[in-house]
Scaffold this motif. Structure first.
Motif, mmCIF file in Angstrom:
data_model
loop_
_atom_site.group_PDB
_atom_site.id
_atom_site.type_symbol
_atom_site.label_atom_id
_atom_site.label_comp_id
_atom_site.label_asym_id
_atom_site.label_seq_id
_atom_site.Cartn_x
_atom_site.Cartn_y
_atom_site.Cartn_z
ATOM 1 N N ALA A 301 26.629 42.780 36.726
ATOM 2 C CA ALA A 301 27.612 43.864 36.636
ATOM 3 C C ALA A 301 26.974 45.205 36.967
ATOM 4 O O ALA A 301 27.587 46.055 37.629
ATOM 5 N N SER A 302 25.745 45.393 36.520
ATOM 6 C CA SER A 302 25.027 46.643 36.779
ATOM 7 C C SER A 302 24.750 46.815 38.270
ATOM 8 O O SER A 302 24.936 47.910 38.826
ATOM 9 N N GLU A 303 24.296 45.743 38.914
ATOM 10 C CA GLU A 303 24.017 45.800 40.344
ATOM 11 C C GLU A 303 25.302 46.042 41.133
ATOM 12 O O GLU A 303 25.302 46.789 42.115
ATOM 13 N N TYR A 304 26.381 45.428 40.696
ATOM 14 C CA TYR A 304 27.668 45.563 41.377
ATOM 15 C C TYR A 304 28.128 47.025 41.340
ATOM 16 O O TYR A 304 28.600 47.569 42.339
ATOM 17 N N LEU A 305 27.955 47.655 40.204
ATOM 18 C CA LEU A 305 28.338 49.051 40.050
ATOM 19 C C LEU A 305 27.455 49.951 40.920
ATOM 20 O O LEU A 305 27.942 50.908 41.539
ATOM 21 N N ALA A 306 26.171 49.649 40.989
ATOM 22 C CA ALA A 306 25.246 50.436 41.807
ATOM 23 C C ALA A 306 25.592 50.341 43.291
ATOM 24 O O ALA A 306 25.519 51.338 44.024
ATOM 25 N N ILE A 307 25.980 49.166 43.735
ATOM 26 C CA ILE A 307 26.379 48.999 45.133
ATOM 27 C C ILE A 307 27.642 49.811 45.405
ATOM 28 O O ILE A 307 27.781 50.456 46.452
ATOM 29 N N GLY A 308 28.541 49.800 44.449
ATOM 30 C CA GLY A 308 29.762 50.585 44.589
ATOM 31 C C GLY A 308 29.475 52.069 44.736
ATOM 32 O O GLY A 308 30.111 52.779 45.525
ATOM 33 N N LYS A 309 28.505 52.561 43.989
ATOM 34 C CA LYS A 309 28.138 53.977 44.070
ATOM 35 C C LYS A 309 27.544 54.307 45.433
ATOM 36 O O LYS A 309 27.771 55.397 45.974
ATOM 37 N N THR A 310 26.791 53.358 46.002
ATOM 38 C CA THR A 310 26.249 53.561 47.342
ATOM 39 C C THR A 310 27.369 53.629 48.365
ATOM 40 O O THR A 310 27.386 54.492 49.246
ATOM 41 N N MET A 314 28.678 56.687 50.827
ATOM 42 C CA MET A 314 28.861 56.478 52.259
ATOM 43 C C MET A 314 30.242 56.902 52.728
ATOM 44 O O MET A 314 30.491 56.999 53.928
ATOM 45 N N GLY A 315 31.154 57.097 51.762
ATOM 46 C CA GLY A 315 32.525 57.439 52.108
ATOM 47 C C GLY A 315 33.376 56.239 52.464
ATOM 48 O O GLY A 315 34.478 56.382 53.004
ATOM 49 N N GLN A 316 32.893 55.031 52.129
ATOM 50 C CA GLN A 316 33.627 53.815 52.484
ATOM 51 C C GLN A 316 34.612 53.381 51.405
ATOM 52 O O GLN A 316 35.497 52.566 51.674
ATOM 53 N N ILE A 317 34.449 53.881 50.187
ATOM 54 C CA ILE A 317 35.401 53.587 49.122
ATOM 55 C C ILE A 317 35.675 54.874 48.345
ATOM 56 O O ILE A 317 34.885 55.824 48.378
ATOM 57 N N LYS A 318 36.796 54.889 47.633
ATOM 58 C CA LYS A 318 37.147 56.058 46.834
ATOM 59 C C LYS A 318 36.385 56.079 45.519
ATOM 60 O O LYS A 318 36.009 57.135 45.027
ATOM 61 N N HIS A 319 36.162 54.898 44.962
ATOM 62 C CA HIS A 319 35.479 54.823 43.667
ATOM 63 C C HIS A 319 34.875 53.443 43.456
ATOM 64 O O HIS A 319 35.387 52.447 43.978
ATOM 65 N N PRO A 320 33.780 53.358 42.702
ATOM 66 C CA PRO A 320 33.201 52.055 42.365
ATOM 67 C C PRO A 320 34.169 51.284 41.467
ATOM 68 O O PRO A 320 35.049 51.867 40.837
ATOM 69 N N VAL A 321 33.994 49.983 41.414
ATOM 70 C CA VAL A 321 34.811 49.149 40.527
ATOM 71 C C VAL A 321 33.874 48.303 39.675
ATOM 72 O O VAL A 321 32.746 48.005 40.075
ATOM 73 N N THR A 322 34.335 47.924 38.505
ATOM 74 C CA THR A 322 33.521 47.062 37.654
ATOM 75 C C THR A 322 33.681 45.618 38.085
ATOM 76 O O THR A 322 34.754 45.209 38.549
ATOM 77 N N LEU A 323 32.623 44.855 37.940
ATOM 78 C CA LEU A 323 32.665 43.454 38.342
ATOM 79 C C LEU A 323 33.717 42.696 37.554
ATOM 80 O O LEU A 323 34.448 41.854 38.101
ATOM 81 N N GLY A 324 33.823 42.998 36.261
ATOM 82 C CA GLY A 324 34.776 42.293 35.419
ATOM 83 C C GLY A 324 36.227 42.509 35.807
ATOM 84 O O GLY A 324 37.086 41.686 35.489
ATOM 85 N N SER A 325 36.501 43.591 36.520
ATOM 86 C CA SER A 325 37.877 43.885 36.908
ATOM 87 C C SER A 325 38.318 43.147 38.161
ATOM 88 O O SER A 325 39.517 43.087 38.463
ATOM 89 N N VAL A 326 37.362 42.570 38.891
ATOM 90 C CA VAL A 326 37.724 41.894 40.147
ATOM 91 C C VAL A 326 37.323 40.423 40.186
ATOM 92 O O VAL A 326 37.976 39.613 40.856
ATOM 93 N N ALA A 327 36.261 40.040 39.488
ATOM 94 C CA ALA A 327 35.752 38.666 39.568
ATOM 95 C C ALA A 327 36.343 37.765 38.491
ATOM 96 O O ALA A 327 36.858 38.226 37.472
ATOM 97 N N ASP A 328 36.265 36.471 38.746
ATOM 98 C CA ASP A 328 36.683 35.473 37.779
ATOM 99 C C ASP A 328 35.580 34.415 37.687
ATOM 100 O O ASP A 328 35.446 33.576 38.575
ATOM 101 N N PHE A 329 34.806 34.493 36.617
ATOM 102 C CA PHE A 329 33.668 33.592 36.456
ATOM 103 C C PHE A 329 33.975 32.413 35.529
ATOM 104 O O PHE A 329 33.061 31.706 35.090
ATOM 105 N N ASN A 330 35.235 32.195 35.245
ATOM 106 C CA ASN A 330 35.609 31.077 34.391
ATOM 107 C C ASN A 330 35.259 29.723 35.024
ATOM 108 O O ASN A 330 35.119 28.730 34.309
ATOM 109 N N PHE A 331 35.111 29.712 36.343
ATOM 110 C CA PHE A 331 34.852 28.443 37.033
ATOM 111 C C PHE A 331 33.391 28.053 36.980
ATOM 112 O O PHE A 331 33.019 26.974 37.460
ATOM 113 N N LEU A 332 32.557 28.908 36.403
ATOM 114 C CA LEU A 332 31.145 28.581 36.250
ATOM 115 C C LEU A 332 30.920 27.652 35.059
ATOM 116 O O LEU A 332 29.863 27.025 34.954
ATOM 117 N N LYS A 333 31.885 27.576 34.180
ATOM 118 C CA LYS A 333 31.724 26.841 32.924
ATOM 119 C C LYS A 333 32.299 25.435 33.009
ATOM 120 O O LYS A 333 33.176 25.160 33.799
#
Length: 333
Positions: A301-310, A314-333
């Motif tokens: 989640a930390s790395e995901y947020l850092a990439i978003g800030k980059t 760069m002007g490619q996105i309006k704002h970073p997003v949290t990993l938990g708001s977009v991913a679904d890791f329920n299938f790992l279990k």
């Protein structure tokens, strides 16, 4: 190493001309359901070594073992692969992390399910040897494929060295062509990824070529996820879980049968086993257990947020997003 034209001879630049490789039942090692019960899944892919474990899943019968018939659609460029997933032309795809953040900013129906790989030197900036510092890079023309991980790596380098993007001139070329242009002397600086880095640096004409910055110097910046179309996922949770299980088996096989695994992966991406073995040193492949650890520790989640800030810088996105708001890791279990 295999020339670019041969490496991607089964790829196409648009979905309409993409060639679909349908992996059916009867594969080596298949112990799962019969053909009548297999569920069809369409998967977008490019010949990137981080995605190559899927070819192990195909060859060793892990798709069929878990009840799947997977149609792999090869793409030459990221933009076409991305558009196919968003449009629902493919059910799942193999997508770089930066693009999943852009998907979220655009409201596109894409859901990351599992971290597949991390570039640890397999993405790089290459140049003629007279250019090796930020000061020498200033004012140069840099050739790379816009909107890809190469774009992200270049911007990261410029930000780290407090340089504006306007301090270099950008030229859009396919990642597969960048190294060739460098060797031919048509460009002095390029950004690309494996296997094209090795193709360029191992060429007899590459005496004046070197790597002066790579993803090994930017841990976590360039990685990839298995991503599902949100609409498809809503009705295919079982199939999503089956894909994760097939990946898990493939990664296990990679660990226990390294020589055979490399041969299978090399064939899948159009490389030789020897060349793939050398480039694999620049890639970290993640197991399901690795995913669970990275998710639970908060590191992913930390790395995901850092990439978003980059990307925001760069002007490619309006704002970073949290990993938990977009991913679904329920299938790992």
């Amino acid at each position: 190493m295999t020339p670019r034209s041969k490496l991607r001879k089964l790829a196409a630049s648009t979905l309409g001309t993409a060639i679909t490789a349908t992996f059916t039942v009867g594969l080596l090692g298949t112990t799962g359901a019969g053909s009548a019960t297999l569920s069809s899944v369409s998967m977008g892919i490019e010949p990137w070594i981080g995605y190559a474990p899927w070819y192990i899943a195909q060859q060793e019968g892990y798709f069929a073992k878990y009840g799947l018939k997977v149609n792999i659609v090869n793409f030459e460029q990221d933009a076409d692969r991305n558009a196919a997933l968003v449009a629902g032309k493919t059910d799942v795809s193999n997508i770089d992390t930066g693009r999943t953040i852009q998907f979220a900013n655009q409201g596109d129906p894409a859901v990351p399910l599992m971290l597949e790989d991390d570039s640890n030197g397999a993405d790089a900036m290459m140049s003629v040897r007279s250019i090796s510092t930020a000061a020498e890079l200033k004012g140069q023309t840099v050739a790379y494929e816009f909107g890809t991980t190469s774009d992200l790596l270049l911007h990261y380098y410029l930000l780290e060295h407090h340089m504006s993007f306007s301090s270099v001139k950008s030229v859009n070329v396919p990642a597969a062509d960048a190294g060739t242009l460098l060797i031919a002397g048509k460009d002095k600086v390029v950004v690309t990824y494996q296997p094209y880095i090795s193709e360029a640096t191992s060429s007899p004409s590459a005496k004046n070529v070197h790597v002066f910055f790579s993803s090994a110097q930017a841990p976590g910046l360039i990685s990839d996820f298995l991503v599902a179309n949100k609409g498809w996922l809503a009705g295919h949770a079982t199939q999503a879980r089956q894909l994760v299980e097939a990946w898990s088996d493939a990664i296990t096989y990679f660990g226990t049968h390294r020589t055979q695994a490399v041969a299978i992966m090399a064939k899948g991406v159009g490389a030789t086993p020897a060349s793939l073995a050398s480039t694999l040193s620049g890639v970290i492949l993640y197991s399901v257990a690795n995913n669970e650890s990275l998710v639970s520790s908060g590191k992913l989640a930390s790395e995901y947020l850092a990439i978003g800030k980059t990307l925001q810088a760069m002007g490619q996105i309006k704002h970073p997003v949290t990993l938990g708001s977009v991913a679904d890791f329920n299938f790992l279990k």
